[in-house]
Structures are given as C-alpha cells and as structure tokens.
Design an enzyme around this catalytic site. Sequence first.
Site, PDB file in Angstrom:
ATOM      1  N   HIS A 162      -8.079  -4.872  -0.862  1.00 22.58           N
ATOM      2  CA  HIS A 162      -6.783  -4.266  -0.583  1.00 22.58           C
ATOM      3  C   HIS A 162      -5.857  -5.174   0.231  1.00 22.58           C
ATOM      4  O   HIS A 162      -4.668  -4.894   0.326  1.00 22.58           O
ATOM      5  CB  HIS A 162      -6.997  -2.929   0.126  1.00 22.58           C
ATOM      6  CG  HIS A 162      -5.783  -2.073   0.138  1.00 22.58           C
ATOM      7  ND1 HIS A 162      -5.026  -1.821  -0.984  1.00 22.58           N
ATOM      8  CD2 HIS A 162      -5.167  -1.389   1.129  1.00 22.58           C
ATOM      9  CE1 HIS A 162      -4.005  -1.043  -0.673  1.00 22.58           C
ATOM     10  NE2 HIS A 162      -4.074  -0.776   0.596  1.00 22.58           N
TER      11      HIS A 162
ATOM     12  N   SER B 233       0.848  -1.193   0.000  1.00 20.25           N
ATOM     13  CA  SER B 233       0.000   0.000   0.000  1.00 20.25           C
ATOM     14  C   SER B 233       0.891   1.254   0.000  1.00 20.25           C
ATOM     15  O   SER B 233       1.714   1.399  -0.908  1.00 20.25           O
ATOM     16  CB  SER B 233      -0.973  -0.050   1.183  1.00 20.25           C
ATOM     17  OG  SER B 233      -1.993   0.896   0.994  1.00 20.25           O
ATOM     18  N   GLN B 234       0.797   2.135   0.998  1.00 18.55           N
ATOM     19  CA  GLN B 234       1.714   3.269   1.028  1.00 18.55           C
ATOM     20  C   GLN B 234       3.160   2.786   1.022  1.00 18.55           C
ATOM     21  O   GLN B 234       4.036   3.389   0.389  1.00 18.55           O
ATOM     22  CB  GLN B 234       1.477   4.129   2.260  1.00 18.55           C
ATOM     23  CG  GLN B 234       2.455   5.274   2.411  1.00 18.55           C
ATOM     24  CD  GLN B 234       2.279   6.041   3.718  1.00 18.55           C
ATOM     25  OE1 GLN B 234       1.614   7.060   3.759  1.00 18.55           O
ATOM     26  NE2 GLN B 234       2.846   5.539   4.803  1.00 18.55           N
TER      27      GLN B 234
ATOM     28  N   ASP C  89      -9.801  -4.301  -5.437  1.00 22.13           N
ATOM     29  CA  ASP C  89      -9.189  -3.366  -4.483  1.00 22.13           C
ATOM     30  C   ASP C  89      -9.616  -1.942  -4.819  1.00 22.13           C
ATOM     31  O   ASP C  89      -9.110  -1.321  -5.733  1.00 22.13           O
ATOM     32  CB  ASP C  89      -7.660  -3.503  -4.582  1.00 22.13           C
ATOM     33  CG  ASP C  89      -6.922  -2.599  -3.604  1.00 22.13           C
ATOM     34  OD1 ASP C  89      -7.563  -1.799  -2.899  1.00 22.13           O
ATOM     35  OD2 ASP C  89      -5.688  -2.710  -3.548  1.00 22.13           O
TER      36      ASP C  89
END
Lengths: 327, 327, 327, 327, 327, 327
Positions: F306, F190-191, F276
């Site tokens: 996600h 993710s990030q 996602d």
Amino acid sequence: MALFDLPTDQLQAYAPGPDEVGEAPDHDEFWATTLAGARDLATVPERTRVPTGLRAVDSYDVTFSGFGGHPVRAWLTLPAGAEGPLPTVVQYNGYGGGRGLPTEHLFWANAGYAHLFMDSRGQGSSWGNGGDTPDPVGHGPASPGQMTRGILDPHEHYLRRLQTDAVLAVDAARAMPEVDGTRIVVTGGSQGGGLALAAAGLAEGLAGVMADVPFLCHFRRAVDLTDAFPYQEIVQYLSVNRGHEEQAFRTLAYFDGVTHARRATAPLLTSAALRDMVCPPSTIYAAFNAYAGTDKEIVVWPWNGHEGGGGHMAPRQLAWLAERVPA
Amino acid sequence: MALFDLPTDQLQAYAPGPDEVGEAPDHDEFWATTLAGARDLATVPERTRVPTGLRAVDSYDVTFSGFGGHPVRAWLTLPAGAEGPLPTVVQYNGYGGGRGLPTEHLFWANAGYAHLFMDSRGQGSSWGNGGDTPDPVGHGPASPGQMTRGILDPHEHYLRRLQTDAVLAVDAARAMPEVDGTRIVVTGGSQGGGLALAAAGLAEGLAGVMADVPFLCHFRRAVDLTDAFPYQEIVQYLSVNRGHEEQAFRTLAYFDGVTHARRATAPLLTSAALRDMVCPPSTIYAAFNAYAGTDKEIVVWPWNGHEGGGGHMAPRQLAWLAERVPA
Amino acid sequence: MALFDLPTDQLQAYAPGPDEVGEAPDHDEFWATTLAGARDLATVPERTRVPTGLRAVDSYDVTFSGFGGHPVRAWLTLPAGAEGPLPTVVQYNGYGGGRGLPTEHLFWANAGYAHLFMDSRGQGSSWGNGGDTPDPVGHGPASPGQMTRGILDPHEHYLRRLQTDAVLAVDAARAMPEVDGTRIVVTGGSQGGGLALAAAGLAEGLAGVMADVPFLCHFRRAVDLTDAFPYQEIVQYLSVNRGHEEQAFRTLAYFDGVTHARRATAPLLTSAALRDMVCPPSTIYAAFNAYAGTDKEIVVWPWNGHEGGGGHMAPRQLAWLAERVPA
Amino acid sequence: MALFDLPTDQLQAYAPGPDEVGEAPDHDEFWATTLAGARDLATVPERTRVPTGLRAVDSYDVTFSGFGGHPVRAWLTLPAGAEGPLPTVVQYNGYGGGRGLPTEHLFWANAGYAHLFMDSRGQGSSWGNGGDTPDPVGHGPASPGQMTRGILDPHEHYLRRLQTDAVLAVDAARAMPEVDGTRIVVTGGSQGGGLALAAAGLAEGLAGVMADVPFLCHFRRAVDLTDAFPYQEIVQYLSVNRGHEEQAFRTLAYFDGVTHARRATAPLLTSAALRDMVCPPSTIYAAFNAYAGTDKEIVVWPWNGHEGGGGHMAPRQLAWLAERVPA
Amino acid sequence: MALFDLPTDQLQAYAPGPDEVGEAPDHDEFWATTLAGARDLATVPERTRVPTGLRAVDSYDVTFSGFGGHPVRAWLTLPAGAEGPLPTVVQYNGYGGGRGLPTEHLFWANAGYAHLFMDSRGQGSSWGNGGDTPDPVGHGPASPGQMTRGILDPHEHYLRRLQTDAVLAVDAARAMPEVDGTRIVVTGGSQGGGLALAAAGLAEGLAGVMADVPFLCHFRRAVDLTDAFPYQEIVQYLSVNRGHEEQAFRTLAYFDGVTHARRATAPLLTSAALRDMVCPPSTIYAAFNAYAGTDKEIVVWPWNGHEGGGGHMAPRQLAWLAERVPA
Amino acid sequence: MALFDLPTDQLQAYAPGPDEVGEAPDHDEFWATTLAGARDLATVPERTRVPTGLRAVDSYDVTFSGFGGHPVRAWLTLPAGAEGPLPTVVQYNGYGGGRGLPTEHLFWANAGYAHLFMDSRGQGSSWGNGGDTPDPVGHGPASPGQMTRGILDPHEHYLRRLQTDAVLAVDAARAMPEVDGTRIVVTGGSQGGGLALAAAGLAEGLAGVMADVPFLCHFRRAVDLTDAFPYQEIVQYLSVNRGHEEQAFRTLAYFDGVTHARRATAPLLTSAALRDMVCPPSTIYAAFNAYAGTDKEIVVWPWNGHEGGGGHMAPRQLAWLAERVPA
C-alpha cells in the site's frame, strides 16, 4: 476474512462422489457391528435431578452407556413439571468443549422441548465451562487433540467412540419417560454438526437434523483447503508420520459426514459460512448435496466465519421445527 | 527475547523448599509402589538388529516393558562390533517428539558408548520423524497434549507412566549384554531433561545425569511465570476446570523435577538459558539447588532461548563424561 | 499449511523455458571466466586434525580457496583410520547457518564416505552453532540478508562468490588423499540444495547430486508466489529500489538452479514438499524438469512444509547412493 | 504498548558509569587514529545540481569521502539562490533507510538553513525511497543487518565506518561555500540520533545537537531490556556465536552513544518515548545524563512508541535552534 | 497468559485514593445536573411484545429515554405470564456488542426475575448478534472505538451518554408494571460491569450490584499496565494528540468505576481474573476497595483471562441473590 | 507480500459495468441535491496566518464550510509572498489521519503552487500528528471506524459528509485570492485518492486529478478479495448485522470511486501497487477503466504494497503537472 473457497455457483453444485470421499465398501457393516456391540453393552441410563435455582426448567444429570459400555454424561433439561411425551432435541458440542453447566442449556426447554446435551468424551478442557466424561481408551502416537487418535485403524479411532456415543445418546433420550421417541431431532454446531450428521446416517427414526457449520465433512478436501485447526491436526500427524496417509484417510472415511449424509433421510437444516476457514463451505456443500433426504435446506452466511449464524440460528431452527416437529 | 526471570544473583540462590514445590509426604512410597508394580509386570526386553547401511554403528530396535508392562520402544545404538561391557547413555526425548529413526542417533556410539534412546509413549507426532509407542491408557477430560491427562489423580497421570518408563529404560539397558550396568548415564533435553532428573531420583546406581534445559521442574512457579506451552496446557486446563487447582498441583508434585532432584546423588551436569520462556531458568535453578549430589554443575547460556547450548552441549557432555565415565 | 501451488499434474508438467527463467546468453562464458579466475588464485587446501573425543570418525578443519582466493572453511569427516580412496559427499548448508561443529556431521562418515561440509561465507549467525568464514567483499545498498548483495551486477552478487565456493569445494575434496575424485556426490537442503544444483551444472565429473527442497530456483516465479523469506528479501529490495527489477533479475539469472540444472548430467535425487512456502514446489519442478541428466528422481512430501522429508531423507539418500556410488 | 522501563523518577536519575557502559581506555585514541586516517584519504567533495522542479530550494547531489576514502552520497539542499554563509543542519537517517530523494528534504532549507542529508552506507533498501552508497568492506559471519558486521574487532565493525562517515559529513558540509562552518548542527532520529551523538562526541566546533529517540546507546542494557530489532540482532548473533559476548561488547563500546555523550559539549536537544521498545527510554537517559554539555534538554513523549514526537519534533527543533543558531 | 499484575497480597490491599484516580471536585454536581437533564427529557418507556416461539418467557422490545431524551432499546424478559411485582435484573453489555436477540436472554427470567437488557448506543456491530440503538451525537477527532469520543470535555464524552443511559435503564425498569422497583439489581461483565458500577454510584435504591471483571476502572493505571484494547484506544489517541493527556484524564475521571464505587452502597458481588490483560485485576481491586457498601465480595479467578468465571458466574450470582433479593 | 489479485493482462482489461458496481439510478440527483444543500449553508472561508518559522512558505489555518455548513479545517500553504493567481493543489488525507501540522506540507508550495490540505472530519487520531475537525453528526450501530457509520441510508453515511467536504474544499480554494480557480488539481493517496476521485466526478472545472492507490473503489469486489482493514470494517459490520448487505451496498454505491470516475473528465494520473492488500489493484483498475476522461494514466508499482510509489510519486506528479498545469 476474504472469500477463499469455490464461487457460489460451483459451491452449490459441488457433489464429490463416494470415491472422492473415500467411502469404504464395508462402511455399513462396520457401523452395524459397532453399534450392535455398543448396544449389547448398554445399561439403562441413570439420572439425578440437579438443583439449579431455575424455575422454568427441570435439569437432570444423566449417565448413559456409550461406546464400549463406557459411561457418558449429559444434561437433560425439561420444561418445568413436564410429563411428556415431548418432542426432543439431542445436542452435541463443538470441538474441545464439554457439556458445561446445566444453566447453559435453556433454549429448547423454554420452547417446550425436552433437551439432552451430550458430553464429548475426553474433551471439555480447551474452552468453556468443563466436561465430565473420560475417554477410557488409550491410543498410539497422535497429534495433540483427538483427530488423529487411533488414526491407523477405524476400529481404534476416537471418532468411532464419539460417533457411537452420539447415536446412543438418541437411544438414551428415548429411554426417558418424558421423551416422545418418534419426535427426536439431533443438532449441534461445528463438531456438534458433524455428530448430528453421523447420527442422521446411523440412528433410526429421527424426526429432524439441524447441523450448523458441520465439521468432520470431506476430510480429504479440507486438509488441502485450509490451514486452520482442527483439520490441521491431520496434516500435522501426516507431516511427521510420513507414509501413513493412505491408511489414515481410509480410517477417517468411516466417520465422514458426507458418507453419513448419503444414508440420511430425516429432514435437514444445515448451514455454511462463506468465510469460514475452520469448516470450509465446500466441505459442507459436499455433505448437503449428498444428503439422501429430500426435505433439506442449507442456510448460507456470506459474511461470517466459523461463528456462522451465531444467535440467529436458534430462532431459525425453532421456526423450522415448528413446521415439522412442533412442541 | 529479553531477560524476564530473576537477576543472576537471585537465580543462583533460588532454592524453594519442599513446601513451596508441594512435595507429597508419601512421595517415596508412591514411587516405590509404582516402580515395584511395573517391574513385577516386566518381561525381558526384545531386540532386533535393523539394517541402516551404516558401518560405524550397530542399531537395534528394542521393545522393553514400561509402566503396566506396556511395550515401550527404543533404539539401541552400539559402536560397530562392540561386545562390551560399555559405559552407556540412556536418552529421553523432548515433548511431542518420538524416537525417530536409528540414523538420527550416532553421537554416543561414535564416542564409544552404548546408547539407548527411549520413545515417549503416545507422543511422537508433533514434530520430527515419528514415534512407535502407544499409550494404551485412556483418560479424563484434558487439555490437548499430555500434561493434564489424568491430572486429578497421581496414579492416573500420564507422567506417572512416562517417568516409570524412563526408570525401566535403565533396567532395560542393564539387560543388554554389551552394557556395563554400573556405568549408566541418563540424559535428555527439555522433557528429556525432566525425565533424566526423574530417573536420577528414582533409578539406582546411576553413574551420571546430564539434564539439558529440563522441563517438568517447579510446575507451580512455571505456570505463573511464562505463557509459553507446554506449561500453559496446565493453565488452559485450570481456566476451564475452575476449582481443580489444588488437586492438580497435588498430582503434579509427584513428578516435579525439584523433588526428584532432592533425592538424586549421581554427578549432575545441567543447563539453563536465561531467555528461555519454555523452561524458565528459575525453575531449573530450583532443581539444581535442590539436587542432593555434590558433584553438580550448571551451564548457563545467557543469550539463548530454549535451544540452550544447541550442538555445543554434546561435546561438552562428552568432555564431562570423560572425567567420570570414560568410554 | 494448506496447498497453495499448482495441482499435482500441473506441477509434474511445469517446465518453464530458458526465456521464462531469464537465462543469459553468456551464462556459460560468465561461469567459465568466473571459475577460471577463482582457480587461478587457488592454493592447496590446508587441514588440521581436530580432537572431538569421537572414535568412529576422524575430523579435520579444512581451509580451501574459494572465490577470489578467499579462504573458506569446511569440516572434513572420515571414517576412523580410513585411507581411501573413498567415495565422497560434499555438503552445503541452509541459508543463515554456518558449518557448526564437527560433531554435528557424522552420518556420511558412519556410512563409509568421506564428507566435506562447506561453510557459507558471511552467514552462520542466524541459527545453529556458528560459522567461521568471512565474506571479505563489501556491497551496495541491500536488503538485510545476502540475497540482494550486489544485485545490480552479476559479477558483484554474493551468489557468484558462494556458488563459486561450492564448485571449488569439490576441487578441495579432490585434493584430499583419502578422496576418490571420480566418486564425488554433492548434497544439501534448501540453500544447500540450490548450491548442489549449482555445482551440478558447473563442476566436472560429479557422480551424483542430492538436492533437497532446493532454494535459488526460478527466482522470478518464486517472488510472485510466496511472501516467505528469504525470497522476500528480493521483493523488499525491489519495493524500495523501484525500477531495479530488470537489472536485478538479469543478475539473479546467472545463479538460478533451473539454468544450472539444464547443464547438469550427473544422477539426481531431489525433493519437494507440497506445503513448502519457503521453496515452493513449482520452482523445484522447474529445475527438475529442466535437469539434463536422465537418471533423475524427485521425492514429493505431500504433507510437509520446508522441513520436507526431515530425517527420512538421509537413509533414503544412502539407499539411492548404494546403487550408484556405494561405499 | 504498556510502560515497560523504569519509573519516571528512576529514569531521570539513571546514570550508569563508564564501567557499566564498558568504555574502553583507548576510546579517544581509537577515534583519533580512525578520524585522522579517514581525513588523510579524504578528497574535496563533489556536487552536482539536480533539477527537482522546485523553486524554493536548490538541491545538489554530493559525494564526499567517508571512512577509508570511500565515496559517501548526500543531498545538499539550500534555500533557493542562497549564497550564505548559512547556518547548517547535517542530518543522518534511521536504520535501514537511505538518503531517498532530494524532494523529501525541504524543511530546513525552507527555514533558511543549509541542509546536508547523509546516506547510510550499505543501507537504504529496507524501507523508504532508496540509498546510493555502497559499503565496500566485507565482513565475517554476522546476523542479518549491520549491527554485528565485524563485531569481534572495533577496527572492523560497521559502525566504525558509519560513525566516521557521520563526522566527515560535517567536514564535507564545511567545504560547501554556502555553509558557515561555525554554525553547524547535527541531527537525526533513531540511528540518526545515535549518529548525531557520535558526531557530537567526535566532531569539533558543533553549534548544536538534536538527537531524537537515539539508537546505539548503552548496548549492554538494551539487549537485556527489549526483544525488538535491531538491538536483537546482537542477541541473535550471540545466541549462535556462543562465547563471543565479551569481545562483542568490547567492540560495541567504542560506538556507544553514552560514551560519545560524555565527551560532547555542544547544546543538546534530545527526546525519548516512554513506550518505545526499539530504543528504550533508559538507554537514552543514560546518554542524556552522561552528556558533558550543560545546555541540554530532553523531551519526553509519555504516550508514544518509537515514533516519538513525530512531526511535532521539527518545529520544536526549529524553535530551539532559533535561540541558539538562528537562520 | 502469565501473571503480570501485582502479587495477591498487594492486590488485596491496593486502594488508590481519590487524587490518584483523579476524582473531580464537582463529580457529584456534574452527575446531578446530567441526570436531572436527562430525566427532564424522558418520556414513558414504550414496549411491544415480540413473538419468540418460547413458552417459558415473555419478551418485549422496549424503547426508553436515555441521555438527551434519545431513544434507547432494550429487551425485557419476564417469566411467562408473570404479573409481578418481581425482583428485577438490569443488565448491560460488553464493549462492542449490542442487545442481540431476545432469545439470548433467558437465564434470569427462568430464575423468576424480570430482566431488562440494555442496548449500548452506537455499539453492537463488532461482535455478536447486533444492536439497534444509534448514538445521535457526533464528536471530535477520536481513535476508532468509543473510548475517546469527546475526550476533551466530560460533557461531550460518549461515556456520559452511555452511563446516563445505564441509570435511566433502571428508571425504565421501574416503570414496568411487573417490576418491583425496590428490588432492582444491576449487572454486567466487562463494560457491562463498568456500567453496573456507574449505576451503583448514581442510581438510587438499588438492591444489589453484580459487576463481573469490570472495565472503566482506574483509567490512569490501566493505560500504563496493559497494551490490550480497548484501554489502548486512549493510548492511541494520546500518542497522536500529544499534549491532550491532562484534559483527557480529567474527562475520563467522571466515568471512573473507582469514583462511582466510592459512592455506592448496595450489596456488591464483583470478580477479577488474575491473567486478565483487558481489565487488569488491580484496576478492579481499586474499585472494590473503594466501594462504600460493606456487604461486598470479590470472586477471584486465578487461572483465567478476561473470560473470568464464564458460565460459572450466573449460578453463583443466583445463589448470592437468593440471600439478598430472592425471586 | 505475494501477488494475489488478477494477472496483469486481466487487470488491464478489468472493467466492471455500472450494474456490477451497483450504481444507483439517482446517483446524480442524490449528489446534486447534496451539494446544493451544502453550498446553501456555506459561508465565506476564514483564514489566519500561522507563524511556522519557515521563510519559503506562508501558512494559513483555514476554516471552510463543509457538509451541513459544518466547519472544516485545512492548511493553506503558499510560496512565500505569492500573490497569484497560482495554480493550486487541493489534497485529501489517508484514512485515520488528520491534517497534522502546517510544517508537514511544503512540497507543492515549494514547487510554486498554492496548496490546500483538508482535514478529515472525525478522523485524525489513529496515526500521524493529529486533526482538528469534529464530525458533529452521530450515527447508528457501526463497526469501529468510519466506513459503516450510517451505512443503512446514503443520506446518513459518513462518506456523504466527507465527500461533500472534499468538493467544498475546492470551492474554498477558489475563494482564496491567490488561487487561480481555473487551474485547480485534486490529489491524495489511499482515502485521499478516493476523495480525489469523488471530487473529480462531482466538482466542476478541475484541471487535473492525481489519485494515488485510491481507496473507496468497487466496495463489492474489495470485501471479497481482501481481509485487510479498512475494507474489513464492512465485512465486520455485515457479519454482525446479518441481512443488511443489500441496503449497505446500496448506500456505499453512492460513494464508489468507480461511479465517480465514470463522470470525471479532467486529466487523471493514478497508481496501483500489485501487492497492495489494502486497496487491491483490480479495484483501482475498475475505476481507471471507467474514468471518462481520455487523458488518463495509471502508474503500476509491481513490487509494492500500500505504500505504492512512496516518495517517488510527488516528483512524478510534478512532472505530469508541468505539462498540464505548470506553475
């Protein structure tokens, strides 16, 4: 909210014809008869000065004759001590709201305009600060809310009464001594925008139309595109009253902003928000592209939902008016 | 749903007095006048046999005079070929529903009873299979839904018309040749239960009352206890119309099931569900404990929400009736 | 709900081939073996008259042999005193529900038909009034619910048992003395509709199939199109059991209503609702267009979600049956 | 989440007696018979080394005999090259999860303990990385999920099998050559905490119990206090299967962590979170206060929901173990 | 929304002492030092006339020195052509909003007051029409939003800066030639109400305080009572940063409206709404009952949530001011 | 979740050009200057051994210089007693999380790698077990969260600082005596995946990049495609700050994973999940297809949101690394 409607270039070109919108052959006759009937029953508006403690404006509680001669309430707000004749803004409210309080309506009078804010009959108890106008006409089975009241007959539909009120509010404004009847502009957001478009198509001699994120446009597309209320009231009704759809849309067609727009010629400033599930942008473009007047502009808010331009719209409208109907 | 209302022992003892419920001094006079006025305007019910393809029952589309002489629709269902006189069940519907279709109402006729299912005026488009009864009376500003229509004056409130319809539905049943007017039982769930309690307090000579998870009981407590609709319609209205509360509850008091119960003497079978946020159990116990009749029973569903006993209630009611008003 | 599936013209033409649906080469062999095995273990159905207090119908608690010889419960409802041979409706229930109570099943017997309502093994405790049939077969890791129980092997999947029960329910009906085994119609809504399609493809000599908003059709498309349960059980399982997808869809293919439809020839009345996220209309059109019989009709409810035609469907089915299998 | 359970001082004193929890007179006999039966059917655990690419630990795929001799899977993780005898942690998982992957279980082996992570039969497909243990036993009508499978008879309830597995997992650990059978500690969070309490009450000779925010404690209170799943599975079942409550709670009582706690004497470290709607703190205090051992501690997380101490719990447990069962 | 806080009589008496609210011994010193430091850095406010097209008011874009000498923006609105000295209303905004547009702030100038609307540093991008004031100070780990920025040290907390800004906004107002510095009233709703209370406790010589449904009161109670944001920001922070609670509440105590109220003596008009989950009524009563001034009044809105009196509050405030600080 | 993004074949081919992504002409110069500035201020990392009770790994609390010389915290985890030089994994965290506890980071050290887990400045209080790195830089009006802090100027945007930290974390790793600076791999989900891509485009000499379901890719498309946070922070900001869009996207372009990818040449293993909504698959394919290196692979999870591959990703990454940077 994500983007959900047509891409921008298709939005700009979206112009469904009268058949797609379901325009009735006797649309004009229906409205001519309706308005003539209401005007026959109309009496002179009454007004009472209300003390608000404000010094910059004078506020009046107005009662005028709407559909069926029924009393409709409004707030008239004038620049303090103004004698006129003033250019005038007639405003309609969003769905579920009432005229609220006189102290809520300062902008246009502060800008030098007379301002008449019409109450929406039978509404005014869902949000805000209240309304004062009953709708004395009953109705058949209906989904909660006003959208489907009398939906099987255009003569009995709630919007016939409300849109007639909107036109007669212009008449009422013209009856005020401070108002310059040749410089009247109609405005509103959401349902108020839909009513402004109705007035644009039905009232004579308007000097401008400012219809923000208007509701009541292209019903037939809206009910397939969004599951948000209040358009969903129609879906809810039809889901229970199976088989009523042809009749229902025939009724709603008389009140469709697209059809009103096709008959409207006053300068138009409208707006749409690309993430607005309540009044999807394509339904507004349908009205904008159909609008008969050539001095027309649409402001697009690409990042907003139904709040559209919010507080940015009023100064923008003021600038737009300054070139057309200056105070 | 978790438990949220009073503990069981406090529920069983919960018996707010007339003052707490807001009973009006002229409650009986209000209703005597109301019913007399409606009966003055009443005409003989009309009925038409409707073909359903069913062999076990005969179905009729009935139109009778309700409040104001307004036509109210109902389905009459009889055991096939029955001549009577039959014991009879008059039934009212839940909030937002209509009388639906005749094929939906088979149970009581299958059990040997005549069965009249009343339409709810102006409702019938929120869920189910539709309704056919308009409410020809308009109203002032109101929260969507029927709970706050005419809320500032008991004479104009929607429930005055609906509860009058409920009483006159009993009259209409008595006008049917197959019906034994001395053996009429009223029933319904949720709003239908509230109407059954209203009929119990207002109609003469009932043989029984079966009110399931009744709505319309102890309004004043309900609006503080639950945030579920439709009681929340009242909160929504009052949140906008600040300061109307005293007048609103004075109006609603005339239609409160607790007050009706205090005047009702026919045998009662009612029910409450302990996890029911729509019609909280304490509001039902308030009515049950106030009920004047001594042959009364409350069925408690400890694990259910507003569905209460569901399909288990009908056979239970049938067994209860078998001891009191057998077919 | 807004429209979300294909536009109407594409819906009507939507006809994925056996490869797209994943039809197994040994589909027919699988089912022939399965049904033969179950019938080998089957014993004569048992039934007991149950007192309901109803006069128009006679109700029986039936136990018949389903998959694996397991006892499956059903309610048999007959017109009171009927001796037959009667045309018969065999009905299956929606997902999560049980057979409920005998007093819930009056319509078809009132219309002159024998009616057998099959319990769904292991279900019956999510809504409604309960079920009485265990599923004595355990299973591997599975998403809550039944859709993924035994999903890695068609021989072990829950639907093999349930669909076999559905076929043997027809056998059980034929074993009833009042039933005319040549005039049996299968019906149901949602999962019940999916089971009716399964019976249509697997049972011999049916006189009609009435499958409302059927579930269990074109699994592969459904899981990509909707995020509603119960199709999402499959997505949930696959999201945890990464890599099982090929095997899972190979298993589900044996139970797909589209594949069953391709083998079914009895007259068909089905329905789809355009705003139904639970059983999307294109999955139903896939089955309808694949259906082998030529006397077939699909009713489309353009404004409804999964409730589809609601109470309107029963009279419509009765009229449709009147022309094909009259009582 | 706001606070919703008892105030702190009442929580600390909350100690419902055996009657309130519904402890069965034959609780000990039931379990003695159950465990003896399972152990009679048990065979020697099998294990296979699995390559993980990790150097610090050795991982084994274990299959041991659970309830009914059914194969139950687990991951055994050892410090690389360890020969033992090692102190050992046996861990159970939360509801809906499976044993996942061997690479997910490194903490205890990194700390010098042998670690056996048991799969939960029939679960493992709701979240996480999967499970591998079927539950070969079928069941009667049940709410989706495992809580109500076989709820009418303690012998058939799913938890009888799962809690037996939990006890036999300790036996399986003891059968490993690297394990010191006198230094076994059981642990787990949520359902895993409930299973740890079950093992604490049922398994002999444990050296410690670490039960985080345990589920399966004081069912009777939980279903009235919270509307969160999975306790709501029980409410859902009872809302449909009206009248089953006495039997259902009699069944569940055999698996209640409070009753297990009353028989458990190994040192206990447990925890509760004050804003945990899934496993309300009072249900955990009920078990903590009933716990028979005197070396017991409860960690309270005042600001957390069901995540409790999260990653902070493992080091805290390690420190707690260091004083009791050091590696 | 249902009622959820204390019953009315307990609300009215709810007066937690300094210990319960956590008042710091050096509260006054902390603030004396803070304000002195900010004033040392302050420069003369700058202002620029902005053209709005409005005739009734004159609008200025003001920049004044807030905490740390940081520039803070505000809108100054004056009756057109006013020279003063005028009584003045200094207003603060709700959480997440910015100062918006000058055309949004007409009421008080229309009533004859000077009006300064302060921007909230670093906010202004969650709703409304925007803000223009950065917060140039960074911070440690924090829950999204401003409530927990710098929560471990009162010197670094965001509210220290924001409340200092609020006090210096009064200084800035006094620096305007049209303002009568002895007749300044502070006001605001929600966060704006909390800031008004802070100014009431910290600024000298105020003539009145109008704090609507104030936020930032009795943090310690609020986080246990409601799960609504923004109070939940604190719970979210503490749920992750386990063990920070003592330090966090010690920090927040310096900014608590209850403690500020205990030092405030100007006449007070405040309000609370009984169904307000965002700013629960008991937290407001705690401040109201602690308020040191004796000319104090609380308006209670029994049917409203956080909207409180909505548009009804402004005229009510105007009437209240007319008796104390007339224009 | 249903499928919502492009069909698979279009996903695979989705390759928007630099113009569509908004790549700035001075992108490389901006970053060269930024990194040089940060490196000028950098000091030697400090580290302290932390006792964890674990035997298999050695843990260190590291402080290194990030953007502006600001101290950034990290956990360094080494195989117990390792002296190196070891291949090394540098990992970044998901949005809102902090570095948590050293005991959470065992996998890579267990596999024989050195592992540096970087804290995310100013985050770490939304979920998980906390963070320890402040962001000492303030900012202008911003939507809650970090995405819009400093959005009007790339020099002031939060992501400039965070992505600089990510590059300098690689420098810090290289400064560790146990680390082989030529065998460093960056990773994160993710990030964390977005930061890994940033490091891939900005750091020299990386041996591999493992970016799971990366965030921060093709901002311009993401905000139109999904209404999930955190991309919606940008929409929220723009909905309030009308007219800032050109400037905002010009700023964000400097931090876009697609543009970083176009400059990255180290071997890449990335992943996307087709359901996602947080990081839509097309935004990831845009980066994957732009990635300059030729040894690149994308793992697609067709059934996941996600969470993507969850725990399956680590062993897969380990196997992928074994062929490129074996331990």
